[in-house]
Design an enzyme around this catalytic site. Structure first.
Site, PDB file in Angstrom:
ATOM      1  NE  ARG A   1      -4.041   0.265   2.713  1.00 42.92           N
ATOM      2  CZ  ARG A   1      -5.057   0.231   2.265  1.00 42.92           C
ATOM      3  NH1 ARG A   1      -5.548  -1.989   1.632  1.00 42.92           N
ATOM      4  NH2 ARG A   1      -5.528   1.213   2.610  1.00 42.92           N
TER       5      ARG A   1
ATOM      6  CE1 TYR B   1     -13.013   6.716   8.916  1.00 43.45           C
ATOM      7  CE2 TYR B   1     -15.256   7.726   8.978  1.00 43.45           C
ATOM      8  CZ  TYR B   1     -13.809   6.979   7.818  1.00 43.45           C
ATOM      9  OH  TYR B   1     -14.599   6.693   6.727  1.00 43.45           O
ATOM     10  CB  CYS B   2      -9.765   9.901   8.491  1.00 41.71           C
ATOM     11  SG  CYS B   2      -8.490   9.810   7.528  1.00 41.71           S
TER      12      CYS B   2
ATOM     13  CG  MET C   1      -9.778   0.141  13.421  1.00 44.14           C
ATOM     14  SD  MET C   1      -8.730  -0.763  12.516  1.00 44.14           S
ATOM     15  CE  MET C   1      -9.230   0.498  10.784  1.00 44.14           C
TER      16      MET C   1
ATOM     17  CB  CYS D   1      -2.216 -10.446  13.364  1.00 44.58           C
ATOM     18  SG  CYS D   1      -2.311  -8.853  14.184  1.00 44.58           S
TER      19      CYS D   1
ATOM     20  NE  ARG E   1      -4.233  -6.570   3.781  1.00 41.66           N
ATOM     21  CZ  ARG E   1      -4.595  -7.836   3.480  1.00 41.66           C
ATOM     22  NH1 ARG E   1      -3.361  -8.857   4.547  1.00 41.66           N
ATOM     23  NH2 ARG E   1      -5.634  -8.056   2.536  1.00 41.66           N
TER      24      ARG E   1
ATOM     25  NE  ARG F   1      -1.595   0.109   5.934  1.00 39.46           N
ATOM     26  CZ  ARG F   1      -2.238  -0.626   6.264  1.00 39.46           C
ATOM     27  NH1 ARG F   1      -1.480  -1.909   7.024  1.00 39.46           N
ATOM     28  NH2 ARG F   1      -3.503  -1.480   6.499  1.00 39.46           N
TER      29      ARG F   1
ATOM     30  CG  ASP G   1      29.073 -14.224  22.608  1.00 37.77           C
ATOM     31  OD1 ASP G   1      28.262 -15.348  23.236  1.00 37.77           O
ATOM     32  OD2 ASP G   1      30.326 -14.272  22.089  1.00 37.77           O
TER      33      ASP G   1
END
Length: 653
Positions: free
Chosen positions: A79, A92-93, A261, A325, A330, A332, A585
């Site tokens: 995307r 909502y955005c 969301m 998930c 995807r 982005r 280590d």
């Protein structure tokens, strides 16, 4: 999907025919379907049509390592946000006051988007979706789509668009010609007045015009996959669930209901969120025979249902209550060039800065792209026998390494609803749109010094290191190399660290010190917060030489130099930690109680804050004629100069 030239001719005629018919009163208006133009797409034979299917699998290349995460998820869907701007202000955005927009120079140019898209397609991405903001407001959206559409010859199968539809109807014909295969149209209400409340703008009629145009083109055979994205919020638009479902009675359309969301500024609350099961129950009340359909593929995000007798389908995006998930494929790229591997994650890495490094940090235009390609062609010609694909040189490898590191850090699943509610994330408008931008900073000389130590819990490690008798080898030498490697790989280890730092010099000092007697002072105790001038170079020298109770240890100091737009404190700190962990280590077999402590920056210069710490008094760290510290030391210049200096070391063991 392979599209022939005749297919494009067909699409042009379809879109023109559809344009002539868009005058009806709504999406339920049945239009007379004209005969298709006398041009049919030529059948395309599947590759290897005469080869047994099992044999074709044997010849298949393995999927890209860079796009495969640690949970074996293969990322084939990219995307790309092409703008931060939008002509709506959906509640909502985006916050009501809007969001700060990035300067144009910070955003990806069309050549940069095409360049990155091609890189991902070469690695196995088959689907690209252009998002925003609102992608149709980008001035060169059509040429951009044509360029990305040309990637079909390299393996791209789907070119999709997510849009609010306000201006889509004016560009849809040309987009179809460019190879558009799918549209997700955002529409949260079928009430014009409610539309204005939810989006804080007018435009309902324009959206419906675009929707009707798509439906008309599909009746004529355009084959553009159409989905409506509808965010349902309790007390706002849940009463419209059934009207949206009814849209599919006569139209081949998939309405996807999305759980509300949380993102920065959208004032999310659990009370507003209507869950998937609640929405489904509303539909079942009217259509009790609704049934679940089998998903199209393993990577589908939507749970798909259908009412018997309806042409359309219903989908549910259940990010909040039942995440998907486990099959996520995807990635982005934000409009400012950051790679974001999870919608709900706040870790991003800048591909833009790395890409522009070859162009001195400036935005890349088509002329710069051609120049970069010419450099790569010249490099290939100078390497006899090189058979790699054009453009897959140092720059691409570096980008892919960064991409691969980010993908490998992707978590198995995002946070739950309780955590997401309080998690910091971009506003939704900018996600499809953080690392702090340094584009407006001026390159300048920079330096940083960091220190730290490893404390022994018994005398055995010190004694063995002194005698060069540790089974794993020379601890001090290996730890120095580890520090240098850590400095050079800081951007791959620290997610939001800039990867455009060109380290010019790195001085790594390690000192094996003995145990302190109970009555012996152990040097200055540095405070966590350093003042601008409160720390002297002599203080660090004294600390470096002083013993460590109860059984000694190793003191570490890393001094990094660079000329660039951002500081090198993280590089110095990472170098100290890399050396310290290597000591642990190599010595853990003889000391299980090793402690890494005191890691901090003790000096910095070159940034807007000026010089502070050991640089704050104006002292030159490496004065001419300075007496070198009496211990084994190595000075490494990353311009491939290597100067070992050795002595007998500390004799207190």
């Amino acid at each position: 999907m392979t599209v022939s030239r005749q297919s494009f001719t067909l699409r042009r005629n379809i879109s023109s025919a559809a344009a002539a018919h868009v005058s009806g009163p709504g999406i339920y208006h049945e239009l007379p379907v004209s005969p298709l133009p006398n041009v049919q797409p030529s059948p395309v034979a599947p590759p290897h049509s005469n080869t047994p299917r099992t044999d074709r699998f044997k010849d298949a290349e393995p999927f890209s390592h860079f796009l495969t995460d640690n949970f074996h998820r293969q990322h084939t869907y990219l995307r790309v946000s092409v703008t931060e701007r939008c002509n709506l202000r959906c509640t909502y955005c985006m916050p009501a006051e809007g969001v700060p927009l990035s300067p144009p120079a910070h955003l990806l140019t069309t050549p940069e988007i095409v360049y990155l898209s091609e890189l991902f397609v070469k690695e196995g991405v088959t689907k690209i979706r252009l998002t925003g903001g609102e992608p149709t407001v980008r001035k060169d959206i059509l040429p951009l789509m044509h360029e990305i559409g040309n990637l079909r010859s390299k393996g791209l199968k789907e070119l999709c668009l997510t849009t609010n539809g306000i201006s889509l109807h004016r560009k849809l014909d040309a987009m179809a010609e460019a190879g558009l295969t799918g549209i997700n149209l955002s529409l949260d209400t079928l009430d014009p007045y409610q539309f204005q409340i939810m989006t804080r703008r007018k435009g309902y009629d324009a959206v419906m015009k675009s929707l009707n145009r798509i439906l008309d083109m599909n009746r004529l055979g355009a084959g553009i996959k159409l989905k409506l994205n509808t965010v349902i919020m309790r007390g706002v638009n849940e009463r419209e669930i059934i009207p949206f479902v009814d849209m599919g009675k006569e139209n081949e359309i998939e309405v996807r209901f999305i759980e509300y969301m949380p993102f920065d500024g959208n004032k999310w609350s659990r009370q507003k969120m209507l869950s998937y099961k609640e929405m489904l129950e509303v539909i079942r009340h009217k259509y009790p025979r609704i049934s679940r359909l089998q998903e199209y593929g393993k990577n589908e995000t939507s749970k798909t249902w259908q009412v018997p007798g309806f042409r359309g389908k219903i989908g549910f995006i259940t990010s909040m209550t039942e995440n998907f998930c486990g099959t996520c494929n995807r990635l982005r790229i934000t409009s400012d060039g950051n790679l974001k591997v999870c919608l709900f994650g706040n870790n991003e890495v800048s591909l833009r800065d790395l890409l522009r490094k070859a162009n001195h940090g400036e935005p890349i235009d088509w002329a710069a792209v051609e120049a970069m390609k010419q450099i790569e062609m010249d490099r290939r010609q100078s390497q006899a026998g090189s058979m790699g694909p054009l453009g897959y040189g140092e720059r691409e490898r570096e980008l892919l390494e960064v991409i691969g590191m980010a993908v490998k850090r992707k978590k198995e699943r995002h946070a739950g609803m309780e955590q997401l509610e309080h998690m910091k994330n971009r506003p939704m408008i900018l996600i499809e749109a953080h690392q702090i931008s340094i584009a407006d900073k001026l390159p300048r000389p920079r330096a940083a010094i960091a220190i730290g130590c490893v404390r022994f819990s018994n005398p055995q490690p010190g004694s063995l290191i002194k005698k060069h008798a540790l089974e794993k080898g020379d601890v001090l030498a290996v730890a120095r190399v580890a520090a240098i490697m850590a400095v050079k790989n800081t951007a791959n280890l620290i997610p939001l660290s800039h990867n455009c730092v060109a380290v010019e010099g790195c001085e790594v000092d390690l000192n094996l010190v003995g145990p302190a007697h109970q009555t012996q002072q152990t040097g200055p105790q540095f405070q966590t917060g350093l003042s601008k001038t409160g720390l002297r170079k002599a203080d660090v020298d004294d600390w470096f030489r002083e013993p460590l109770p109860p059984h000694g240890g190793i003191k570490i100091r890393v001094h990094v130099n660079s000329t660039g737009k951002t500081g090198v404190e993280m590089e110095a700190l990472t170098g100290v930690v890399g050396a310290a962990l290597t000591v642990v280590d190599m010595c853990k077999g003889v000391d299980q109680g090793l402690v890494v402590e005191g890691v901090k920056v003790v000096g910095k210069k070159g940034g807007r804050s000026g010089a502070w710490g050991v640089f704050g008094r104006g002292e030159d760290w490496k004065e001419e004629g300075e007496v070198r510290w009496d211990r084994r030391k190595i000075v490494v210049d990353l311009e491939r100069k290597y100067h070992p200096i050795a002595d007998e070391g500390d004799d207190r063991f």
